[in-house]
Design a protein around this motif. Structure first.
Motif, PDB file in Angstrom:
ATOM      1  N   PRO A  43     -27.665 -25.129  15.620  1.00 45.87           N
ATOM      2  CA  PRO A  43     -28.356 -24.688  14.402  1.00 45.87           C
ATOM      3  C   PRO A  43     -29.687 -25.407  14.197  1.00 45.87           C
ATOM      4  CG  PRO A  43     -26.024 -24.985  13.975  1.00 45.87           C
ATOM      5  CD  PRO A  43     -26.269 -25.509  15.354  1.00 45.87           C
ATOM      6  N   LEU A  44     -30.605 -24.716  13.537  1.00 47.18           N
ATOM      7  CA  LEU A  44     -31.925 -25.268  13.258  1.00 47.18           C
ATOM      8  C   LEU A  44     -31.837 -26.463  12.301  1.00 47.18           C
ATOM      9  CD1 LEU A  44     -33.696 -21.848  12.906  1.00 47.18           C
ATOM     10  CD2 LEU A  44     -34.411 -23.623  14.525  1.00 47.18           C
ATOM     11  N   GLY A 226     -29.893 -18.136  15.486  1.00 53.44           N
ATOM     12  CA  GLY A 226     -28.703 -18.835  15.956  1.00 53.44           C
ATOM     13  C   GLY A 226     -27.550 -18.913  14.983  1.00 53.44           C
ATOM     14  N   LEU A 227     -27.420 -17.907  14.099  1.00 54.73           N
ATOM     15  CA  LEU A 227     -26.319 -17.912  13.126  1.00 54.73           C
ATOM     16  C   LEU A 227     -25.290 -16.815  13.429  1.00 54.73           C
ATOM     17  CD1 LEU A 227     -28.258 -18.504   9.759  1.00 54.73           C
ATOM     18  CD2 LEU A 227     -27.307 -20.188  11.353  1.00 54.73           C
ATOM     19  N   ALA A 228     -25.081 -16.520  14.696  1.00 51.83           N
ATOM     20  CA  ALA A 228     -24.191 -15.418  15.069  1.00 51.83           C
ATOM     21  C   ALA A 228     -22.802 -15.563  14.456  1.00 51.83           C
ATOM     22  CB  ALA A 228     -24.086 -15.320  16.594  1.00 51.83           C
ATOM     23  N   SER A 265     -32.638 -21.748   7.559  1.00 53.86           N
ATOM     24  CA  SER A 265     -33.224 -21.292   8.821  1.00 53.86           C
ATOM     25  C   SER A 265     -34.625 -20.737   8.605  1.00 53.86           C
ATOM     26  CB  SER A 265     -32.322 -20.235   9.460  1.00 53.86           C
ATOM     27  OG  SER A 265     -31.064 -20.776   9.819  1.00 53.86           O
ATOM     28  N   LEU A 266     -34.812 -19.973   7.545  1.00 57.99           N
ATOM     29  CA  LEU A 266     -36.134 -19.425   7.238  1.00 57.99           C
ATOM     30  C   LEU A 266     -37.144 -20.537   6.984  1.00 57.99           C
ATOM     31  CD1 LEU A 266     -35.134 -16.455   4.900  1.00 57.99           C
ATOM     32  CD2 LEU A 266     -36.281 -16.250   7.119  1.00 57.99           C
ATOM     33  N   ARG A 267     -36.666 -21.651   6.461  1.00 57.89           N
ATOM     34  CA  ARG A 267     -37.562 -22.763   6.146  1.00 57.89           C
ATOM     35  C   ARG A 267     -37.822 -23.675   7.347  1.00 57.89           C
ATOM     36  NH1 ARG A 267     -34.988 -24.344   0.185  1.00 57.89           N
ATOM     37  NH2 ARG A 267     -35.659 -22.417  -0.881  1.00 57.89           N
ATOM     38  N   ALA A 268     -37.200 -23.374   8.477  1.00 54.84           N
ATOM     39  CA  ALA A 268     -37.384 -24.175   9.693  1.00 54.84           C
ATOM     40  C   ALA A 268     -38.144 -23.379  10.744  1.00 54.84           C
ATOM     41  CB  ALA A 268     -36.028 -24.630  10.229  1.00 54.84           C
ATOM     42  N   GLY A 274     -40.517 -22.842  18.303  1.00 55.31           N
ATOM     43  CA  GLY A 274     -40.437 -23.644  19.512  1.00 55.31           C
ATOM     44  C   GLY A 274     -39.283 -23.225  20.409  1.00 55.31           C
ATOM     45  N   ARG A 275     -38.134 -23.001  19.793  1.00 53.31           N
ATOM     46  CA  ARG A 275     -36.963 -22.587  20.576  1.00 53.31           C
ATOM     47  C   ARG A 275     -37.132 -21.185  21.152  1.00 53.31           C
ATOM     48  NH1 ARG A 275     -31.895 -24.844  16.917  1.00 53.31           N
ATOM     49  NH2 ARG A 275     -32.473 -27.055  17.023  1.00 53.31           N
ATOM     50  N   VAL A 276     -37.646 -20.289  20.332  1.00 55.65           N
ATOM     51  CA  VAL A 276     -37.869 -18.923  20.810  1.00 55.65           C
ATOM     52  C   VAL A 276     -38.879 -18.933  21.954  1.00 55.65           C
ATOM     53  CG1 VAL A 276     -38.847 -16.681  20.193  1.00 55.65           C
ATOM     54  CG2 VAL A 276     -37.218 -17.782  18.659  1.00 55.65           C
TER      55      VAL A 276
END
Length: 359
Positions: A43-44, A226-228, A265-268, A274-276
């Motif tokens: 997770p982010l 990444g929240l599947a 997640s939206l705030r990160a 970077g990960r994408v």
């Protein structure tokens, strides 16, 4: 005791089962799972903290209106809150769209092959699927999809990038298509993999929806974010459609954990990009290596690649599994391979090279 069984809807007869990506076998030789388009990263930043805080409220129902998340999405995408609806992943929202638009006697158009859930949720709604084959380049044939429209058509799915081929519909052709579709037919731009796109000619569906009342956009937190495992997605649509989605949603369907994790997640976004970016670089490496091995690899703008293998699909999947990596076969058609950790991708590439030499 009566020998009769409860009467069930005939529309459920023959509904195809959704086939999830095969997991790595416990204690078996499989080391990597590249079958479900999951994000290999944890997770982010900030997500685990938000989830742990929300975990202390399990005894309470979640915010049914998803107020915090809706406000965050409205700010992030520049849309009114009244134009938003959430659900259990983008597929949950898609099923609500079908409930709101389509029933017995209605038709739903989509490319094929595309997202495996489309025929399932269409049949469950009682509507009829109209599958339009992909073109020779594994892309949507929008002219053929337009020709398939009848007075019974209620909804059209355009999966962009397309799952499982990774191919895209570009702006000029999509706008031309949207301008031709009758205004009483809802066009759903399914953008589950939007964050992985690097083709500048591919439009942002949210920009297209703004002046088109018959366009809705689906997004998800399952892939890039990444929240599947938390099952949360959303739609952006004009108010009549968005309101219908909120009416048909399962009450309290989106957990508070999912809502808070999505906000975090939206705030990160910096960490997300970077990960994408790393996954996009790996996608390029995998595609280039496969092409050098002699494979015909469609250009993918998603977090996976597609190999059309026909009757060798099952053999290829079995060889990969034996080597220690699970991929997603579509019997008689081809195989989708998720971009994962570098080690997993390397193992897959070695296996693909050996298999290619035997063809």
């Amino acid at each position: 005791m009566s020998e009769k069984s409860p009467k069930l809807r005939a529309a459920l007869d023959g509904v195809p089962a959704y086939v999830p990506g095969k997991p790595a076998a416990a204690g078996g030789p499989v080391a990597f799972k590249l079958s479900s388009n999951e994000n290999p990263y944890p997770p982010l930043p900030g997500v685990m903290e938000s989830v742990l805080a929300a975990a202390g409220t399990f005894n309470r129902y979640p915010d049914m209106a998803c107020t915090g998340l809706m406000n965050e999405l409205a700010d992030r995408f520049g849309v009114p809150v009244s134009h938003l609806a959430t659900g259990t992943g983008s597929v949950g929202v898609a099923q609500s769209l079908l409930q709101a638009t389509s029933g017995p006697g209605d038709e739903v158009i989509y490319a094929w092959r595309s997202f495996e859930a489309y025929p399932i949720i269409t049949q469950i709604s009682g509507a009829t699927s109209v599958k339009v084959p992909l073109d020779a380049d594994e892309k949507h044939d929008l002219d053929a999809m337009f020709d398939a429209i009848t007075d019974r058509t209620r909804m059209i799915f355009v999966c962009n990038p397309n799952n499982p081929t990774g191919t895209v519909v570009r702006k000029a052709e999509l706008e031309r298509f949207l301008d031709r579709v009758p205004g009483d037919v809802l066009v759903v731009l399914d953008e589950a993999y939007r964050e992985f796109n690097r083709d500048e000619q591919v439009p942002d569906g949210i920009q297209l929806y703004r002046d088109r009342p018959n366009v809705a956009v689906l997004r998800t937190f399952s892939k890039a974010y990444g929240l599947a495992g938390l099952r949360i997605g959303f739609a952006v649509a004009h108010e009549p459609v968005a309101a219908a989605l909120r009416k048909t949603a399962v009450p309290f369907g989106v957990s508070q954990l999912a809502q808070d994790a999505a906000v975090a997640s939206l705030r990160a976004e910096d960490a997300l990009m970077g990960r994408v970016g790393a996954l996009v670089s790996e996608r390029a490496r995998v595609s280039e290596t496969l092409t050098a091995q002699g494979w015909n690899v469609p250009e993918s703008q998603a977090n996976f690649v597609w190999l059309r293998l026909g009757e060798r699909t099952g053999d290829f999947a079995a060889v990969c599994e034996k080597a220690g990596v699970v991929v997603r076969p579509f019997a008689g058609e081809g195989t989708r391979i998720t971009i994962g950790e570098t080690e997993a991708n390397d193992l897959f590439l070695r296996t693909a090279e050996a298999f290619r030499k035997e063809l």
